[in-house]
Scaffold this motif. Sequence first.
Motif, PDB file in Angstrom:
ATOM      1  N   SER A   5       6.805 -11.962  -1.701  1.00  8.40           N
ATOM      2  CA  SER A   5       8.240 -11.686  -1.553  1.00  8.40           C
ATOM      3  C   SER A   5       8.487 -10.209  -1.842  1.00  8.40           C
ATOM      4  O   SER A   5       7.652  -9.535  -2.439  1.00  8.40           O
ATOM      5  CB  SER A   5       9.068 -12.567  -2.497  1.00  8.40           C
ATOM      6  OG  SER A   5       8.735 -12.305  -3.838  1.00  8.40           O
ATOM      7  N   ASN A   6       9.642  -9.728  -1.406  1.00  8.90           N
ATOM      8  CA  ASN A   6       9.981  -8.321  -1.624  1.00  8.90           C
ATOM      9  C   ASN A   6      10.054  -8.017  -3.118  1.00  8.90           C
ATOM     10  O   ASN A   6      10.518  -8.828  -3.910  1.00  8.90           O
ATOM     11  CB  ASN A   6      11.336  -7.991  -0.990  1.00  8.90           C
ATOM     12  CG  ASN A   6      11.314  -8.140   0.514  1.00  8.90           C
ATOM     13  OD1 ASN A   6      10.263  -8.145   1.142  1.00  8.90           O
ATOM     14  ND2 ASN A   6      12.495  -8.258   1.106  1.00  8.90           N
ATOM     15  N   THR A   7       9.628  -6.814  -3.449  1.00  8.17           N
ATOM     16  CA  THR A   7       9.738  -6.339  -4.822  1.00  8.17           C
ATOM     17  C   THR A   7      10.262  -4.909  -4.768  1.00  8.17           C
ATOM     18  O   THR A   7      10.463  -4.363  -3.681  1.00  8.17           O
ATOM     19  CB  THR A   7       8.383  -6.449  -5.560  1.00  8.17           C
ATOM     20  OG1 THR A   7       8.596  -6.194  -6.950  1.00  8.17           O
ATOM     21  CG2 THR A   7       7.349  -5.498  -5.001  1.00  8.17           C
ATOM     22  N   GLY A  31       6.352  -0.062   9.221  1.00  8.74           N
ATOM     23  CA  GLY A  31       6.941  -0.054   7.893  1.00  8.74           C
ATOM     24  C   GLY A  31       8.325  -0.662   7.814  1.00  8.74           C
ATOM     25  O   GLY A  31       9.079  -0.677   8.783  1.00  8.74           O
ATOM     26  N   ASN A  32       8.651  -1.166   6.631  1.00  4.83           N
ATOM     27  CA  ASN A  32       9.962  -1.732   6.357  1.00  4.83           C
ATOM     28  C   ASN A  32      10.239  -1.497   4.878  1.00  4.83           C
ATOM     29  O   ASN A  32       9.435  -1.853   4.028  1.00  4.83           O
ATOM     30  CB  ASN A  32       9.978  -3.228   6.685  1.00  4.83           C
ATOM     31  CG  ASN A  32      11.377  -3.801   6.668  1.00  4.83           C
ATOM     32  OD1 ASN A  32      12.247  -3.342   5.938  1.00  4.83           O
ATOM     33  ND2 ASN A  32      11.599  -4.817   7.477  1.00  4.83           N
ATOM     34  N   SER A  33      11.361  -0.879   4.574  1.00  4.64           N
ATOM     35  CA  SER A  33      11.718  -0.577   3.198  1.00  4.64           C
ATOM     36  C   SER A  33      13.227  -0.437   3.113  1.00  4.64           C
ATOM     37  O   SER A  33      13.945  -0.831   4.041  1.00  4.64           O
ATOM     38  CB  SER A  33      11.015   0.725   2.754  1.00  4.64           C
ATOM     39  OG  SER A  33      11.220   0.971   1.378  1.00  4.64           O
ATOM     40  N   HIS A 157       8.438  -4.011   0.802  1.00  2.21           N
ATOM     41  CA  HIS A 157       8.706  -5.161   1.667  1.00  2.21           C
ATOM     42  C   HIS A 157       7.427  -5.915   2.005  1.00  2.21           C
ATOM     43  O   HIS A 157       6.370  -5.327   2.163  1.00  2.21           O
ATOM     44  CB  HIS A 157       9.371  -4.657   2.961  1.00  2.21           C
ATOM     45  CG  HIS A 157      10.210  -5.676   3.645  1.00  2.21           C
ATOM     46  ND1 HIS A 157       9.676  -6.714   4.363  1.00  2.21           N
ATOM     47  CD2 HIS A 157      11.554  -5.816   3.733  1.00  2.21           C
ATOM     48  CE1 HIS A 157      10.650  -7.440   4.867  1.00  2.21           C
ATOM     49  NE2 HIS A 157      11.803  -6.917   4.494  1.00  2.21           N
ATOM     50  N   VAL A 158       7.552  -7.232   2.144  1.00  2.00           N
ATOM     51  CA  VAL A 158       6.430  -8.031   2.634  1.00  2.00           C
ATOM     52  C   VAL A 158       6.144  -7.630   4.076  1.00  2.00           C
ATOM     53  O   VAL A 158       6.997  -7.061   4.751  1.00  2.00           O
ATOM     54  CB  VAL A 158       6.739  -9.549   2.559  1.00  2.00           C
ATOM     55  CG1 VAL A 158       6.979  -9.995   1.144  1.00  2.00           C
ATOM     56  CG2 VAL A 158       7.920  -9.919   3.436  1.00  2.00           C
ATOM     57  N   PRO A 161       0.216  -4.132   6.828  1.00  3.51           N
ATOM     58  CA  PRO A 161      -0.024  -2.841   6.172  1.00  3.51           C
ATOM     59  C   PRO A 161       0.935  -1.783   6.707  1.00  3.51           C
ATOM     60  O   PRO A 161       1.210  -1.734   7.919  1.00  3.51           O
ATOM     61  CB  PRO A 161      -1.474  -2.511   6.551  1.00  3.51           C
ATOM     62  CG  PRO A 161      -2.095  -3.831   6.839  1.00  3.51           C
ATOM     63  CD  PRO A 161      -0.993  -4.674   7.441  1.00  3.51           C
ATOM     64  N   MET A 162       1.461  -0.975   5.799  1.00  2.00           N
ATOM     65  CA  MET A 162       2.449   0.036   6.185  1.00  2.00           C
ATOM     66  C   MET A 162       2.381   1.192   5.206  1.00  2.00           C
ATOM     67  O   MET A 162       1.834   1.065   4.116  1.00  2.00           O
ATOM     68  CB  MET A 162       3.859  -0.558   6.193  1.00  2.00           C
ATOM     69  CG  MET A 162       4.341  -1.020   4.833  1.00  2.00           C
ATOM     70  SD  MET A 162       5.949  -1.840   4.844  1.00  2.00           S
ATOM     71  CE  MET A 162       5.532  -3.489   5.369  1.00  2.00           C
ATOM     72  N   LYS A 163       2.976   2.294   5.608  1.00  2.75           N
ATOM     73  CA  LYS A 163       3.069   3.456   4.734  1.00  2.75           C
ATOM     74  C   LYS A 163       4.531   3.887   4.713  1.00  2.75           C
ATOM     75  O   LYS A 163       5.137   4.118   5.758  1.00  2.75           O
ATOM     76  CB  LYS A 163       2.192   4.593   5.253  1.00  2.75           C
ATOM     77  CG  LYS A 163       2.155   5.800   4.333  1.00  2.75           C
ATOM     78  CD  LYS A 163       1.158   6.828   4.843  1.00  2.75           C
ATOM     79  CE  LYS A 163       1.036   7.992   3.897  1.00  2.75           C
ATOM     80  NZ  LYS A 163       0.054   8.977   4.379  1.00  2.75           N
ATOM     81  N   VAL A 164       5.081   3.991   3.505  1.00  2.79           N
ATOM     82  CA  VAL A 164       6.457   4.449   3.304  1.00  2.79           C
ATOM     83  C   VAL A 164       6.398   5.540   2.253  1.00  2.79           C
ATOM     84  O   VAL A 164       5.829   5.341   1.183  1.00  2.79           O
ATOM     85  CB  VAL A 164       7.384   3.305   2.847  1.00  2.79           C
ATOM     86  CG1 VAL A 164       8.803   3.804   2.674  1.00  2.79           C
ATOM     87  CG2 VAL A 164       7.333   2.135   3.822  1.00  2.79           C
ATOM     88  N   GLU A 165       6.984   6.701   2.570  1.00  2.00           N
ATOM     89  CA  GLU A 165       6.965   7.833   1.649  1.00  2.00           C
ATOM     90  C   GLU A 165       8.396   8.277   1.355  1.00  2.00           C
ATOM     91  O   GLU A 165       9.251   8.260   2.240  1.00  2.00           O
ATOM     92  CB  GLU A 165       6.219   9.012   2.281  1.00  2.00           C
ATOM     93  CG  GLU A 165       4.778   8.705   2.635  1.00  2.00           C
ATOM     94  CD  GLU A 165       4.172   9.808   3.473  1.00  2.00           C
ATOM     95  OE1 GLU A 165       3.567  10.722   2.883  1.00  2.00           O
ATOM     96  OE2 GLU A 165       4.331   9.757   4.719  1.00  2.00           O
ATOM     97  N   TYR A 166       8.626   8.681   0.097  1.00  2.00           N
ATOM     98  CA  TYR A 166       9.918   9.220  -0.330  1.00  2.00           C
ATOM     99  C   TYR A 166       9.663  10.531  -1.059  1.00  2.00           C
ATOM    100  O   TYR A 166       8.653  10.683  -1.745  1.00  2.00           O
ATOM    101  CB  TYR A 166      10.629   8.250  -1.281  1.00  2.00           C
ATOM    102  CG  TYR A 166      11.095   6.979  -0.628  1.00  2.00           C
ATOM    103  CD1 TYR A 166      12.326   6.926   0.011  1.00  2.00           C
ATOM    104  CD2 TYR A 166      10.312   5.836  -0.648  1.00  2.00           C
ATOM    105  CE1 TYR A 166      12.770   5.751   0.613  1.00  2.00           C
ATOM    106  CE2 TYR A 166      10.750   4.664  -0.052  1.00  2.00           C
ATOM    107  CZ  TYR A 166      11.972   4.625   0.576  1.00  2.00           C
ATOM    108  OH  TYR A 166      12.412   3.478   1.168  1.00  2.00           O
ATOM    109  N   ARG A 167      10.589  11.468  -0.937  1.00  2.00           N
ATOM    110  CA  ARG A 167      10.488  12.737  -1.666  1.00  2.00           C
ATOM    111  C   ARG A 167      11.883  13.338  -1.836  1.00  2.00           C
ATOM    112  O   ARG A 167      12.840  12.914  -1.180  1.00  2.00           O
ATOM    113  CB  ARG A 167       9.581  13.727  -0.929  1.00  2.00           C
ATOM    114  CG  ARG A 167      10.165  14.226   0.383  1.00  2.00           C
ATOM    115  CD  ARG A 167       9.255  15.219   1.077  1.00  2.00           C
ATOM    116  NE  ARG A 167       9.944  15.767   2.246  1.00  2.00           N
ATOM    117  CZ  ARG A 167       9.364  16.511   3.157  1.00  2.00           C
ATOM    118  NH1 ARG A 167       8.087  16.812   3.070  1.00  2.00           N
ATOM    119  NH2 ARG A 167      10.074  16.970   4.173  1.00  2.00           N
TER     120      ARG A 167
END
Length: 174
Positions: A5-7, A31-33, A157-158, A161-167
């Motif tokens: 589940s989403n965390t 990706g999904n976020s 997100h469930v 495989p994905m890549k999500v980046e924040y800055r």
Amino acid sequence: TVLASNTFLVWRGGAPADFELKVDFRVSASGNSGINYRSARVDDPVTPANRFAMRGYQFDIDGANQYTGNNYEEKGRLFLAERGQVTRVLGTRTPIVLSGTGAADDLVAGTEGAWNTAYIIARGNVLMHHLNGRLVSMVVDDDPRRPASGLIGVQVHVGPPMKVEYRNWRIRQA
């Protein structure tokens, strides 16, 4: 690690009410976020050991731009405004579309795989989502039970495989 589940990764700097938040993000095609705000930690019925499940407003983000910019209430009333909409929310009824901000596809054109800037303005019952300087959705939440303040978190997100980046996180509280 495969998630059931989403965390969330939760910011521990407070539980702001009125604020402006800017953050840059980049997401892979699969990706999904999302960026949750005015959120609360909740029990997760799917994964009881998940101590970081959240309910609250979300600036939705995904690599296919199906949902990017939507105002989605995780574990709550779901879609409060889709990209390109200005809505009014009254309780649990379907949001009322008041106006538009532009064509949904035009508002995300050229954002795939690039660094983008999410800008969230939360003032009282008005919630505005901007993407790269353009208003993409807006909610006027007149539900008396709406959250007035809460935690900020980033959704893990469930899915595949994905890549999500924040800055470049920047917050200004009113």
